[in-house]
Motif scaffolding. Structure first.
Motif, PDB file in Angstrom:
ATOM      1  N   UNK A   1       0.851  -1.192   0.000  1.00  0.00           N
ATOM      2  CA  UNK A   1       0.000   0.000   0.000  1.00  0.00           C
ATOM      3  C   UNK A   1       0.885   1.240   0.000  1.00  0.00           C
ATOM      4  N   UNK A   2       0.282   2.371  -0.308  1.00  0.00           N
ATOM      5  CA  UNK A   2       0.990   3.637  -0.271  1.00  0.00           C
ATOM      6  C   UNK A   2       0.084   4.686   0.367  1.00  0.00           C
ATOM      7  N   UNK A   3       0.687   5.741   0.850  1.00  0.00           N
ATOM      8  CA  UNK A   3      -0.060   6.869   1.408  1.00  0.00           C
ATOM      9  C   UNK A   3       0.698   8.151   1.076  1.00  0.00           C
TER      10      UNK A   3
ATOM     11  N   UNK B   1      -4.018   4.089  -0.918  1.00  0.00           N
ATOM     12  CA  UNK B   1      -4.487   3.115  -1.892  1.00  0.00           C
ATOM     13  C   UNK B   1      -3.667   1.838  -1.861  1.00  0.00           C
ATOM     14  N   UNK B   2      -4.183   0.819  -2.556  1.00  0.00           N
ATOM     15  CA  UNK B   2      -3.510  -0.475  -2.669  1.00  0.00           C
ATOM     16  C   UNK B   2      -2.666  -0.490  -3.932  1.00  0.00           C
ATOM     17  N   UNK B   3      -1.410  -0.881  -3.791  1.00  0.00           N
ATOM     18  CA  UNK B   3      -0.519  -0.945  -4.946  1.00  0.00           C
ATOM     19  C   UNK B   3      -0.804  -2.203  -5.755  1.00  0.00           C
TER      20      UNK B   3
ATOM     21  N   UNK C   1      -5.055   0.672  -6.804  1.00  0.00           N
ATOM     22  CA  UNK C   1      -6.498   0.424  -6.811  1.00  0.00           C
ATOM     23  C   UNK C   1      -7.061   0.779  -5.443  1.00  0.00           C
ATOM     24  N   UNK C   2      -8.372   0.921  -5.392  1.00  0.00           N
ATOM     25  CA  UNK C   2      -9.097   1.192  -4.135  1.00  0.00           C
ATOM     26  C   UNK C   2      -8.473   2.385  -3.397  1.00  0.00           C
ATOM     27  N   UNK C   3      -8.167   3.421  -4.131  1.00  0.00           N
ATOM     28  CA  UNK C   3      -7.559   4.618  -3.525  1.00  0.00           C
ATOM     29  C   UNK C   3      -8.645   5.587  -3.074  1.00  0.00           C
TER      30      UNK C   3
ATOM     31  N   UNK D   1      -2.414  -1.027   9.048  1.00  0.00           N
ATOM     32  CA  UNK D   1      -3.813  -0.629   9.181  1.00  0.00           C
ATOM     33  C   UNK D   1      -3.994   0.800   9.698  1.00  0.00           C
ATOM     34  N   UNK D   2      -2.906   1.491   9.986  1.00  0.00           N
ATOM     35  CA  UNK D   2      -3.018   2.824  10.569  1.00  0.00           C
ATOM     36  C   UNK D   2      -2.006   3.774   9.942  1.00  0.00           C
ATOM     37  N   UNK D   3      -2.326   5.014  10.078  1.00  0.00           N
ATOM     38  CA  UNK D   3      -1.386   6.084   9.737  1.00  0.00           C
ATOM     39  C   UNK D   3      -1.151   6.898  11.001  1.00  0.00           C
TER      40      UNK D   3
END
Length: 972
Positions: free
Chosen positions: A289-291, A301-303, A316-318, A342-344
């Motif tokens: 994932x990336x943020x 989103x999911x890479x 996807x799913x960004x 699961x967190x930022x």
């Protein structure tokens, strides 16, 4: 010495013991209980470190920490060996009119870059390299005109000497590619392998600063993807890297974007002058994932660089995660952040907030006091998965414990139930809660079948779920639920299994019955329910249960009038008695007989034969005949006797009995008596044929003759009585009765006895009866012809006195002639007897004067010793034996009576005294002589070599079996 990490771990555990509390775990069917301690998800620990001046920058990688301080010093420490730390002055290696804007540490923790910006127009930006094993900083010469703002490290690099190809981002939007390599000497100063500008970010004729760079290989191919961010835009690049002489070059990735620079851009309006890009890596160091930190929020989103859905997007799913509101109206955008699974974790100047990436809610907030100073940065060591926060005074480490603990609940609330179960980690209580919620949702949406399947996997109240489907009139879904619950029960839950089987059977029968009542028995729905019902009945657990509750199931089917399924079920359970009974109940007699024939169980034939014979005699007898001798005719008699005595039943019974008698020679007296009874009552001609076939030998007939005679007398069957009386030997009665029926029959009976005297008597009675009735001379003469035992003189008394002798002249002359012949024969026999007597007398006289000479050398034929040594016997045949030898040889072959008499005679000779033996007997001979004569008569009655004994022994072997071995040895 305990490391700083160990000290923080211990402190965290101590803190957890005081902070832990009960963790609720609710479910419809589980008892709430604490399965594990409720350790806080996020906690921080202060590092035992006192900075010599205010901290400005922080970098951590692979447990190697670097701090930059306001006094121009760097602090470096190996977190595994905190005692090995050092401080070095970096300001003396750069121009005085520059300031430090950032430090960048590669993932291995060996290569450090320090970026400097000019303080005024007279200064130039600078990039300085420092190796982990060196204390000497060296400027990267070609970077003098570039202010580096971001470094994209090569995550595949494993070398401690070289960085591999890396990307640099500048404040003017330039993207540079270079590779730095330390000298081979111990100084580890940097050598710049190459330096090239490969792309420029241009936004509306301006060049924004680069705030983030990440590049990674796509699987194991030569393809790479690159993420580049500015304060307002996210750029995506993907392409193949070129390898030349073993050196990887990333420049080719950007070639196709030189002409189409606007491809794959995500723009978010922001009033911030900065942004930050973070990746989350899985355990295999693959980015998942990336943020991207922007003014409005975190773009997450999911890479998926291999996705073909959108060639212009690598994710996807960004979506955008808004920052949590702050009631104190301070800064809304964080200064920095790090990304976990699961967190930022958002860093502000005075606090750290943790926001869930799934539901965007604030789950943690940590405030920093003025004593700690203002927060400068928060970073993550993605290789060691540790998070570090730094203020201008001290350093903190954040510990995350089971951050996935509430993920299942979040996914459940978002109705992503598969993901929720995945993150339950097989916690049955959590899985149950998810299943209940999913089942309720499906029920509300009307997907009752799927809802029933999931309800069956929950611990929800059985009664509540059943009522739920019953109230909604969803019988099919209820059946699904009950069937799944049935499959989940243990074998020991016999009561529950029985209850579910009975209930499901009732549901199927009710549905089928309703369709039949509405005339839909030929519909597809009816056939589908019937098919499902049959599948249900053949389930192993249901079949086993049926052995205990089949009577209840049969009653249910009978109450619904479902004869078809009742028969199928009885066949399925091999309850053939009920199968046949149901067929008979349906009056399907042929089907019942087919079942009986297929099963080949005689007991069932005997059980159902009475009713089948009563209802369908012809096809029943056909089935019985087909069974042959697999059935015992005597055991079928009760079935025959229970039938009505009409012609249809009687003829079929007689057909079966005749079949078994003619084909299998049945001799059971009861069978023959019963058949004889049927003949006597219904077919007299068949009775006479039967009696004739049985014959006239009372020892060979198979019926009870006395019973047959009594029965025939009761039925007044005179001819049969005559035959039976004759069979019993009641000849006079038989002839007497036959004379009343038919004189010809009487004559046939009179001719049967073997005794001539009896036969003569019977003929005389017949002659008397016939002659006294009609005085017919011709008929009287026929008696003389038929029975040679009768003479004319026997018949004359039966004629009246008025009959003259002239009528009998010829028979009388013939009789006298016969007498004359008989007299001649007797005379001839007397003459032959006289001659034979004379011959015997002459032979006796000749034997009296006969003698035999015995020489001294003559041996005994048995012991081969001289014959004259002891008393001996001499036979006319010439054989000679000592008396004792002959006695010993003859004694074993005597009969028991003669052997006993011989023993008695020998005992008398040995016991009696000489006086008693000399006493004369009535014959005039002494007793001794008389006893010896009797012994001689027994012992010397015949020669043992020439008499009958030798003839009887002709088939016996010369050598006895027990003497065979001895004889064989003698012959050898």
């Amino acid at each position: 010495m305990t490391s700083i990490i160990d000290q923080m771990e211990q402190a965290s555990q101590v803190s957890a013991r005081f902070q832990s509390g009960p963790e609720p775990m609710t479910s419809s069917g589980y008892i709430n209980m604490q399965l594990e301690d409720n350790t806080p998800m996020f906690s921080k620990q202060k590092m035992k470190f006192n900075a010599t001046d205010s901290i400005t920058h922080l970098a951590v990688a692979s447990d190697y920490l670097v701090l930059a301080m306001a006094n121009g010093k760097l602090f470096r420490m190996d977190l595994k060996k905190p005692e090995l730390n050092e401080e070095l002055q970096y300001s003396k290696f750069v121009q005085p009119n520059t300031k430090l804007t950032g430090i960048f540490l590669d993932p291995l923790g060996y290569h450090l870059l320090l970026a400097f910006a000019a303080r005024n127009k007279d200064g130039n930006p600078e990039l300085v390299y420092l190796h982990r094993r060196s204390s000497k900083l060296k400027s990267v010469t070609k970077s003098r005109n570039y202010e580096v703002t971001e470094v994209g490290w090569n995550n595949e690099n494993t070398s401690e000497i070289t960085t591999g190809p890396i990307l640099l981002g500048t404040s003017q939007g330039h993207i540079l590619e270079t590779e730095l390599e330390a000298d081979s000497d111990k100084m580890f100063t940097a050598n710049q392998q190459y330096w090239r500008q490969i792309f420029d970010i241009v936004d509306k004729d301006t060049s924004p600063p680069i705030t983030g760079i990440q590049f990674h290989r796509v699987n194991n191919t030569s393809k790479f993807f690159v993420f580049v961010t500015t304060p307002t835009k996210l750029y995506q690049f993907i392409g193949h890297a070129v390898t030349t002489d073993g050196k990887l070059s990333l420049q080719s990735i950007f070639h196709r974007y030189l002409t189409i620079p606007e491809t794959g851009i995500q723009e978010i309006a922001s009033n911030l002058k900065y942004s930050k890009l973070q990746f989350y890596f899985d355990r295999n160091n693959v980015p998942k994932t990336f943020a991207w930190l922007t003014g409005p929020g975190i773009f997450y989103g999911q890479l998926d660089p291999t996705s073909q859905q959108n060639s212009n997007s690598l994710f996807t799913q960004a979506f955008l995660i808004n920052y949590p509101p702050d009631d104190r109206d301070r800064e809304k955008a964080p200064l920095s952040f790090v990304l976990t699974e699961f967190h930022a974790l958002l860093m502000y100047s005075d606090r750290v907030k943790a926001v869930s990436l799934l539901n965007h809610e604030l789950v943690y907030e940590d405030f920093y006091s003025e004593a700690h100073g203002k927060l400068k940065n928060i970073v993550k060591d993605f290789r060691r998965r540790t998070i570090w926060a730094v203020t201008d005074k001290t350093l903190f480490r954040y510990k995350i414990v089971r951050e996935e603990r509430d993920v299942w609940l979040i996914y459940s609330e978002k109705e992503q139930f598969d993901l929720a179960k995945e993150y339950c980690f097989n916690n049955p209580a959590y899985i149950d809660i998810i299943n209940v919620k999913q089942a309720e949702l499906l029920f509300a949406k009307g997907d009752y079948g799927k809802s029933a399947e999931i309800f069956a996997d929950t611990q929800s109240s059985f009664e509540t779920v059943c009522l739920k489907f019953l109230e909604a009139d969803q019988i099919d879904a209820l059946k699904i639920y009950l069937n799944r619950r049935l499959e989940a029960l243990n074998e020991d839950d016999k009561t529950l299994i029985s209850m579910l089987v009975i209930w499901m059977t009732e549901l199927y029968l009710s549905q089928l019955g309703l369709l039949r009542r509405t005339g839909q028995q030929d519909s597809q729905k009816y056939h589908q329910i019937q098919s499902d019902f049959e599948v249900f009945l053949v389930q192993p657990r249901v079949e086993k249960c049926m052995q205990h509750v089949k009577s209840v199931i049969y009653d249910l089917m009978s109450s619904h009038g479902d004869k078809q399924n009742l028969i199928k079920l009885t066949n399925l359970n091999e309850d053939y008695e009920n199968v046949i009974a149901q067929n008979i109940y349906k009056k399907s007699y042929q089907e019942a007989l087919d079942t009986l024939q297929r099963l080949k169980k005689p007991d069932l034939f005997y059980q159902f034969a009475p009713v089948l014979m009563e209802e369908a005699p012809k096809i029943t007898v056909n089935a019985l005949i087909a069974q042959g001798m697999r059935l015992s005719p005597s055991k079928l008699l009760p079935a025959f006797l229970s039938c009505e005595n009409d012609e249809a039943h009687v003829s079929e019974i007689m057909r079966y009995l005749e079949f078994v008698m003619l084909n299998f020679n049945v001799k059971d007296k009861a069978i023959h008596n019963y058949l004889l009874t049927l003949y006597a009552e219904h077919d007299q001609l068949a009775l006479m044929r039967y009696l004739e076939r049985q014959g006239q030998d009372i020892m060979l007939v198979n019926y009870d003759v006395h019973y047959a005679l009594r029965l025939c007398r009761e039925k007044e069957l005179s001819e049969a009585c005559v035959n039976l009386s004759a069979l019993l030997g009641l000849w006079e009665a038989a002839v007497s009765l036959a004379l009343r029926v038919d004189p010809a029959l009487a004559r046939r009976v009179a001719a049967q006895p073997a005794d001539p005297a009896l036969r003569r008597t019977l003929w005389l009675s017949i002659a008397e009866h016939v002659i006294t009735q009609n005085q017919e001379l011709k008929e009287a003469m026929s008696f003389l012809a038929e029975c040679p035992l009768l003479k004319i003189e026997d018949l004359l008394p039966f004629f009246s006195d008025v009959v003259t002798i002239d009528h009998f002249r010829d028979p009388i002359c013939q009789s006298l002639q016969e007498y004359n012949c008989q007299i001649k024969e007797l005379k001839s026999e007397m003459d032959e007897a006289t001659q034979a007597a004379e011959s015997v007398r002459s032979d006796i006289k000749s034997f009296r004067n006969r003698s035999v000479k015995v020489s001294v050398s003559e041996p005994c034929c048995l012991c081969e010793l001289a014959l004259l040594l002891r008393p001996f016997y001499l036979f006319p045949c010439g054989h000679k034996f000592h008396s004792d030898c002959l006695l010993a040889e003859a004694q074993p072959i005597l009969g028991p009576a003669r052997r006993n008499k011989l023993a008695d005679l020998q005992r008398q000779l040995n016991v009696l005294s000489k006086i008693e033996l000399s006493t004369l007997t009535s014959s005039g001979l002494p007793l001794r002589e008389l006893l010896r004569n009797e012994i001689d008569d027994i012992v010397a009655n015949e020669c043992i070599f020439c008499g009958e004994h030798m003839i009887n022994c002709i088939d016996k072997p010369f050598i006895a079996e027990e003497d065979w071995d001895r004889v064989m040895k003698e012959w050898e």
